[in-house]
Design an enzyme around this catalytic site. Sequence first.
Site, PDB file in Angstrom:
ATOM      1  CB  CYS A   1      16.249  -4.980  -6.198  1.00 34.03           C
ATOM      2  SG  CYS A   1      17.226  -6.103  -5.210  1.00 34.03           S
TER       3      CYS A   1
ATOM      4  NE  ARG B   1      -4.129  -0.074   1.606  1.00 29.52           N
ATOM      5  CZ  ARG B   1      -4.288   1.143   2.059  1.00 29.52           C
ATOM      6  NH1 ARG B   1      -3.543   1.584   3.054  1.00 29.52           N
ATOM      7  NH2 ARG B   1      -5.181   1.947   1.527  1.00 29.52           N
TER       8      ARG B   1
END
Length: 403
Positions: free
Chosen positions: A325, A296
């Site tokens: 990453c 979120r």
Amino acid sequence: MDAIASSIGTPVYVYSSQSIREQYRRLDAALARIPHRLHYSVKANSNLAILSLLRSLGAGLDIVSGGELYRALRAGFSGADIVFSGVGKTTTELGEALDARVLLVNVESEQELYALDSFARAKGARAPVAIRVNPEVTVDTPHPYTRTGERGTKFGVPYDQVAELARVAVELEGIDLIGLDMHIGSQIDKFDPYRAGVERLLSLKAAAEEAGAVVRYLDIGGGLAVSYDAEHPVDVEEFGRVIASMLSGQDVTLLLEPGRYIVGNAGVLLTRVLYRKRSGGKEIIVTDAGMTDLLRPSHYQAFHGIEAVVPADSSVVANVVGPVCESGDFFALDREVADVQPGALLAIRSTGAYGYVMASNYNTRPKPSEVLVDGSRFGTVTERERYEDIVRSEHVTPQWREV
Ligand code: LLP
């Protein structure tokens, strides 16, 4: 929290049964004046133990896929407890819904209506249908992705096409038009859009009845807001009064599809601090949870409170980030948080809704565990995924076939 994190490991979602019960009962009581049923929206948190808890409280369910239907049945619900929404149901899913004898299929387009009709007739059945109306009302939600009832969205049948579709539906042998439905968005803290939407549903109810339908259900969707920060949660008692006054004298059962309101504030995500560093003048706190566990903040720039489980002596303005990453892998940017060191436990708050269910395996990260607390007990309700689970359906050697 410490005991749970130490024995289960982190990251782990922790849910409170008590909080779920309280929210359910409060909303249910707020609607006591009118015939109604709460159909909990499974997508908010679909854990089987939570579904089972809600079943024990008397809830029905709102589902949007065959997978959610499968969960619902596994948790002990029967078809009569279930309404099925969704803009793109496949014929397989429609078949599964008919076989389960769901209470309502919330049909979202003319083509879906015809598909359902021929499917039902082929099975010698009549499909119980509500038309999902796009009432084309303005909603003010924190993010545009969570608005579904405005003109031009993909959801539902546009308001000005519904009366005609109702006339078509009553003529179809495989269709039993018995409801009207809407869902206007999520995290809505005002009544006006509901009021405007219900008015529109009521005028369409009159039109559908003129065409010969008997509209027994008005489903007004979910969307009730909870507080994530300092904002006020929606006043459900007032909401109940507003809706009851609009429906007085109408011979209908009200259906509501709350998700976030029931579970949003019932959960936290526990994560451990892995490292601290400074970069470009910024303090960075790296946690063992990432956007793969809780999407979120990254996806909607959503705010979630972050607290140290053992309070720290001082605070620091920092970026709280995950190990994935991606630069978008963060929980908070430039926020004043506890000045915690590696090993400290953080609780990311209000993550009971749209947390675990939106988790992914990106970076081949196992999905976290889920734990339910009830009184002085806690129990695992989802085991942490293992590497083997992630690759289970993959083949090192392709399953070659000749074309
Ligand atoms: N009914 C339907 C047809 C829905 O599509 C939804 C949510 C609900 C009910 C429940 O809405 P709620 O009461 O939970 O607001 N992932 C986003 C929220 C997407 C909501 C999608 N539909 C988030 O994390 O904010």
